[in-house]
Design a protein around this motif. Structure first.
Motif, PDB file in Angstrom:
ATOM      1  N   SER A  62      -4.890 -25.496  30.847  1.00  0.00           N
ATOM      2  CA  SER A  62      -3.551 -26.043  31.085  1.00  0.00           C
ATOM      3  C   SER A  62      -2.576 -25.603  30.008  1.00  0.00           C
ATOM      4  O   SER A  62      -1.407 -25.348  30.293  1.00  0.00           O
ATOM      5  CB  SER A  62      -3.592 -27.569  31.136  1.00  0.00           C
ATOM      6  N   ARG A  66       1.058 -23.616  30.434  1.00  0.00           N
ATOM      7  CA  ARG A  66       2.330 -24.012  29.834  1.00  0.00           C
ATOM      8  C   ARG A  66       2.884 -22.932  28.911  1.00  0.00           C
ATOM      9  O   ARG A  66       4.091 -22.818  28.737  1.00  0.00           O
ATOM     10  CB  ARG A  66       2.159 -25.340  29.094  1.00  0.00           C
ATOM     11  N   GLN A 106      -0.478 -31.634  38.346  1.00  0.00           N
ATOM     12  CA  GLN A 106      -1.665 -32.321  38.837  1.00  0.00           C
ATOM     13  C   GLN A 106      -1.346 -33.650  39.513  1.00  0.00           C
ATOM     14  O   GLN A 106      -1.812 -33.913  40.606  1.00  0.00           O
ATOM     15  CB  GLN A 106      -2.629 -32.561  37.666  1.00  0.00           C
ATOM     16  N   ASP A 186      -1.116 -26.323  38.481  1.00  0.00           N
ATOM     17  CA  ASP A 186      -1.938 -26.932  37.447  1.00  0.00           C
ATOM     18  C   ASP A 186      -2.766 -28.059  38.054  1.00  0.00           C
ATOM     19  O   ASP A 186      -2.290 -29.169  38.187  1.00  0.00           O
ATOM     20  CB  ASP A 186      -1.033 -27.445  36.313  1.00  0.00           C
ATOM     21  N   GLU A 187      -3.993 -27.781  38.410  1.00  0.00           N
ATOM     22  CA  GLU A 187      -4.889 -28.755  39.048  1.00  0.00           C
ATOM     23  C   GLU A 187      -4.177 -29.469  40.195  1.00  0.00           C
ATOM     24  O   GLU A 187      -4.124 -30.693  40.231  1.00  0.00           O
ATOM     25  CB  GLU A 187      -5.353 -29.799  38.016  1.00  0.00           C
ATOM     26  N   ILE A 218      -4.815 -23.136  38.496  1.00  0.00           N
ATOM     27  CA  ILE A 218      -5.636 -23.698  37.423  1.00  0.00           C
ATOM     28  C   ILE A 218      -6.458 -24.854  37.981  1.00  0.00           C
ATOM     29  O   ILE A 218      -5.909 -25.744  38.638  1.00  0.00           O
ATOM     30  CB  ILE A 218      -4.733 -24.199  36.270  1.00  0.00           C
TER      31      ILE A 218
END
Lengths: 351, 682
Positions: A62, A66, A106, A186-187, A218
């Motif tokens: 993660s 970013r 997420q 992201d997830e 991710i």
């Protein structure tokens, strides 16, 4: 340097990018070492391709996402977009650049402002980047919702009136507003239920076919990224350990960690699940503040050699286009690009 | 800026889903409703309105001229013409109070609003930008807060000179630091929210993030803080007025009326102090009551219907429960039972039998049934998987067995749970407590919040034992060590002295398991015990659980949404959907030859199942909210095999075609179970 042979310039490329978070102690906040969250990563996302980035918690996946978005600053190394270094951009240039990257988070609940309607949230990127009047903005927002399979009636709703799956799709719609070239996911499905998760995964696959947007997916679950990724990169303790075509990584893992990750995912078939040979890793993932010397996986690796404790494994390019960082391919059994699974079958025939 | 051509006019990639439920009431209306629910708040609002009328109309509504002296009628006791009597100069006290209201209301509004307005940008910028600017601003604020507020106000008023305006300014200056800190603290919290990160990644300007994302979210705490400050402002003004710094005689203010009565009538006509004193006290009380109510209403409106609403339902209910507890007395520690009939115990009795369990919640929107006629049993040494998506009722079912759900809002409406032949729903609190943790034990999903951070691992292990068994310290210690050994924690002796934060997530979950097994329970209820763990740690945990289960001949109810985990560890499985069991049988039977379309869909939707490159199987639509369960078969709106009968007929759980003939029962809730040929996992 990771040798990836793909036609045309890479959309996104990180070069030895590093992020160290200082550990401060005491009243004077003296720095006592660093958490090496991302520690020298080379990653390439080609145009209109989906790359899966997989790792467990603490692997730095993660943080890497970013860094790519410049939501945090790298300690060293470069992030290049279409061949240009973007690590030095600031202010207006950075805001302009952000058009090209968008992120889906997420937790769909916390990624929307609870006090704003869906319309207000979807308009936000248009205000920042597109010159549209209010009516055009509303029309565009409605169109975006339809692309992700939602009725425009949802525009007047507040986040709490939507379910997790709906909100996540609205999050995708928001990210697509400015026609980004790269989506960072992201997830995006790990907080969703199984049935909703499948809906969102399929949405990503469809979006890629239709919009030709590149994605960095991710996730902590290899089986999820396999469905949408062309390439998969596996991270462990701030470094990439294996990076290759999705089918090669999934079916013929070259790194012991990838093999262990794959074997740890339970299969929903009791007969197969109980017959499967599983590799249970010993212990926990070490602290990124104090990573082991040599190969970072050596403390948990079932095939550890003496050389692993001392030397950082160099990249090894296998015939199927995978880059793997593991001594097993050059020392010891000298796999030379063969799957780790071959070691196991060797074990079995010996017994 | 033109849009990329291939996006415009693009056909939707997914089937557009229509809005299912009607639009709920606006947040503002709900807030007002919540505010008016309490009698105290209504009274406070009424009183404040009365004072507001006095302040607005002043002399027009006063029965007498407030400054007209009438020496002949000085120090009159209350009468018809002077309801509150007269003061030492014969002035009507009621009229003076009415006129004085203007000063109090003006000062409280002016100071609080102005202070809020000044503090808002300071707090926002300080909190959002941070760094040196934050440091500088906060040190100034700290320095101001170091003085007692009234002393500071007196100093400022003394410096500026007497008069209402200067006193207002003094009070404002004193109030700014507190508000600034409040705004800064809220900003710091909101800044960390993902939606702010989203705004940054979109490329929104900082100014706009502050005004459109942060500000609306720090508004509520500031409003509450301000409403509570009104009372303080009134008191401060009264105090300064009493000291002669504010409104100058002969004009009336509540504070200088108090002063005059104190100087001239304290011993002779003490009731002259009562009226201004009472008005000040009532005013402060009214402001504070309103402030408290506002805080409750705002926090409730933020939590109950918002984020948690669609997450695990019991989380929202927990908040609701906390909110309702203040209104009703809660039955301590046991879920209430309101069943009329008691179902008979099965014969022969298994270790645990859940018979026709129905569970209801009393919510703001009325009564909601969340578990509907659930029956299952667990034999000795058996591992039962209870699977379902969020909202299926699997967790509340497991909590109801332990009677751990708070009442209100939870209520066991029907059914019984027989544990070794004893009806758990007929037990008293003490009887239930003796069983909990000793014979029936539980492990939760989040090992960090389930362990008490203030005690060592050893303390918590020993406590679990000493609650149920009378053992000396040395024995307890030895057992604790032994348990850590059993759950394969390295260096157990050393771990006993460590605190939860010193352990990794996987280790904490092992400790939770050790605590749960401390008294050698017969049945362990594990609620998503591996969901928060990484896959490699999950694999370790499942291995451990399996070996312990065999070693201790433990029965386990394994609550999870992960069918892979069920396939790994469970003997039998019960699949739940919308509060009902839709299919149950042995894992091999249910997973390889499912008889219910929902089970088939769940198996097919697992990313492990499908082939790479192919689209995943999708169950269309959403899990319905318990308030909106459809009639007929509850799965029918999402079912690919639906026929007309499914929409209207009540479907019961019956022995499936395989189960009736086979050695173990396989129950299915589907009208078409006999005729459908469903795919299991390969």
């Amino acid at each position: 340097m990771t040798a990836i042979t793909s036609a045309g310039p890479a959309l996104l490329e990180t070069r030895q990018v590093r992020k160290l978070f200082p550990i401060e102690r005491g009243l004077r906040r003296r720095v006592h070492g660093h958490v090496r969250a991302v520690d020298g990563v080379d990653l390439v996302v080609p145009r209109a391709t989906t790359v899966g980035l997989v790792g467990e918690s603490g692997s730095g996946k993660s943080t890497l996402g970013r860094l790519v978005l410049r939501l945090i600053e790298p300690t060293s190394g470069q992030v290049c977009f279409e061949g240009n270094d973007i690590t030095t951009l600031h202010g207006r240039e950075l805001r302009e650049l952000r058009r090209n990257f968008q992120i889906v988070f997420q937790d769909p609940y916390s990624s929307f402002d609870a006090t704003a309607t869906m319309l207000d949230s979807l308009r936000e990127p248009m205000r920042a980047h597109l010159e549209l009047d209010a009516a055009q903005q509303t029309a565009r927002a409605a169109e975006l919702l339809e692309i992700v399979g939602m009725s425009p009636e949802y525009l007047t709703r507040y986040p709490y009136e939507l379910s997790g799956g709906q909100l996540q799709r609205a999050g995708v719609a928001r990210a697509l507003t400015v026609d980004p070239k790269l989506l960072i996911l992201d997830e995006p499905v790990s907080s969703l239920d199984v049935s909703t998760q499948a809906q969102v995964i399929n949405l990503f696959a469809q979006l890629q076919d239709r919009l030709h947007v590149a994605m960095l997916f991710i996730a902590h679950d290899l089986s999820i990224v396999r469905h949408v990724s062309e390439r998969i990169a596996v991270m462990y303790l701030g470094r990439i350990v294996e990076d290759g075509p999705a089918a090669a990584v999934y079916d013929q893992p070259k790194h012991p960690y990838t093999e262990a990750l794959l074997s740890a995912i339970p299969v929903p078939n009791p007969v197969r699940q109980r017959e499967r040979r599983r590799i249970i890793l010993e212990g926990d993932i070490p602290s990124p503040a104090n990573p082991p010397a040599g190969c970072r996986f050596h403390t948990r690796c079932p095939y550890v050699l003496d050389v692993c404790r001392a030397e950082d494994p160099p990249p090894f390019l296998t015939p199927d286009g995978t880059t793997v960082f593991c001594h097993l391919h050059t020392s010891g059994p000298q796999l030379e690009g063969a799957s780790i699974g071959d070691l196991r079958t060797g074990d079995r025939s010996a017994q | 800026m033109s849009l990329r051509p291939d996006t415009t006019g693009l056909a939707p990639v997914a089937a557009v889903e229509t809005v299912a439920t009607a639009r709920s009431t606006s947040p503002r209306l709900r807030l007002v409703r919540r505010l008016l629910r309490k009698r105290g708040t209504v009274l406070a609002i009424a009183f404040l309105m009365l004072v507001a009328i006095a302040a607005i109309f002043g002399t027009a509504v006063a029965p007498h001229d407030p400054n007209a002296q009438d020496i002949l009628n000085s120090n009159d006791v209350p009468s018809w013409s002077h309801p509150f009597g007269t003061d030492d100069l014969g002035r009507d006290i009621l009229s003076r109070l009415i006129v004085g209201a203007r000063i109090s209301v003006r000062i409280s509004l002016q100071t609080v609003l102005l202070a809020g307005l000044i503090a808002l940008p300071i707090g926002l910028v300080s909190g959002y930008i941070g760094g040196r600017l934050d440091n500088l601003l906060m040190r100034i604020v700290d320095a101001m807060l170091a003085f007692p507020p009234l002393v500071l106000a007196i100093a400022v008023a003394g410096l500026l000179g007497k008069g209402v305006g200067n006193v207002a300014l003094a009070i404002t200056i004193v109030m700014v630091p507190g508000f600034a800190r409040l705004v800064r603290a809220s900003t710091l919290a909101v800044k960390e929210e993902t939606f702010v990160e989203a705004s940054r990644s979109i490329g929104t300007r900082t100014r706009r993030i502050l005004s459109h994302r942060i500000l609306p979210n720090v508004r509520s705490p500031l409003i509450v803080g301000m409403s509570l400050a009104f009372g303080a402002a009134i008191l401060a003004e009264a105090g300064l007025s009493f000291l002669g710094l504010s409104q100058q005689p002969p004009n009336a203010s509540w504070g200088n009326m108090l002063r005059r009565a104190y100087d001239h009538s304290l011993y002779t006509h003490p009731w002259q102090l009562w009226f201004p004193g009472a008005v000040i006290a009532l005013m402060v009380l009214a402001y504070n009551t309103l402030g408290d109510a506002l805080r409750d209403a705002l926090s409730a409106s933020q939590w109950v219907p918002t984020r948690d609403h669609h997450r695990k339902p019991w989380q929202a209910w927990n908040v609701l429960q906390a909110w309702q507890q203040r209104q009703r007395k809660t039955r301590r520690g046991l879920t209430a039972v309101t069943r009329i009939e008691v179902p008979a115990a099965p014969d022969p009795a298994p270790l645990l039998a859940v018979e026709h369990l129905s569970l209801e919640f009393d919510t703001e929107q009325g009564r909601v049934r969340v578990v509907d006629d659930v029956s299952f049993s667990v034999a000795s040494g058996e591992v039962l998987g209870l699977v379902g998506e969020s909202g299926s009722g699997k967790t509340v079912t497991s909590l109801a067995i332990m009677r751990l759900l708070g009442s209100p809002p939870a209520r066991i409406a029907e059914g019984a749970v027989y544990f070794e032949g004893r009806d758990l729903f007929a037990l008293s609190f003490d009887e239930m407590r003796a069983i909990r943790g000793a014979e029936l034990s539980m492990v939760f999903q989040d090992p960090m919040t389930s362990l008490n951070p203030a005690y060592t691992i050893g303390d918590q292990l020993r406590e679990a034992l000493r609650l149920h068994e009378h053992v000396d310290r040395a024995t307890a210690r030895a057992r604790a060590r032994e348990m850590l050994d059993l759950v394969q924690i390295p260096a157990p002796e050393q771990r006993l002295h460590e605190y939860p934060h010193q352990l990794s997530g996987g280790m904490r979950q092992r400790v939770m398991l050790a605590i749960a097994l401390m008294c050698r329970p017969k049945l362990l209820i594990a609620d998503e015990p591996t969901t928060a763990l990484d896959v490699t740690i999950q694999a370790q945990m499942l291995d451990l659980l399996r070996s312990l289960q065999r070693e201790l001949d433990l029965s386990v109810i394994f609550v999870t949404h992960d069918l892979g985990v069920v396939a790994d560890i469970c003997d039998r499985v019960a699949v739940m959907y919308s509060g009902q069991i839709v299919e149950q049988g042995t894992v091999g039977e249910v997973f390889t030859r499912p008889q219910q379309p929902y089970t088939e869909g769940l198996l097919a939707a697992m990313p492990q199942t499908g082939r790479a490159g192919d689209a995943l199987y999708v169950i269309p639509g959403q899990v319905p909210h318990p308030r909106a369960w459809p009639g007929g078969c509850r799965f029918h709106p999402r079912c690919a095999y639906v026929i007309d009968a499914c929409r209207s007929e009540r479907v019961s759980l019956t022995a499936g075609p395989n189960g009736a003939a086979g050695p173990t029962p396989h129950d299915v809730r589907c009208l078409r179970s006999g005729e459908l040929d469903l795919r299991g996992s390969q």
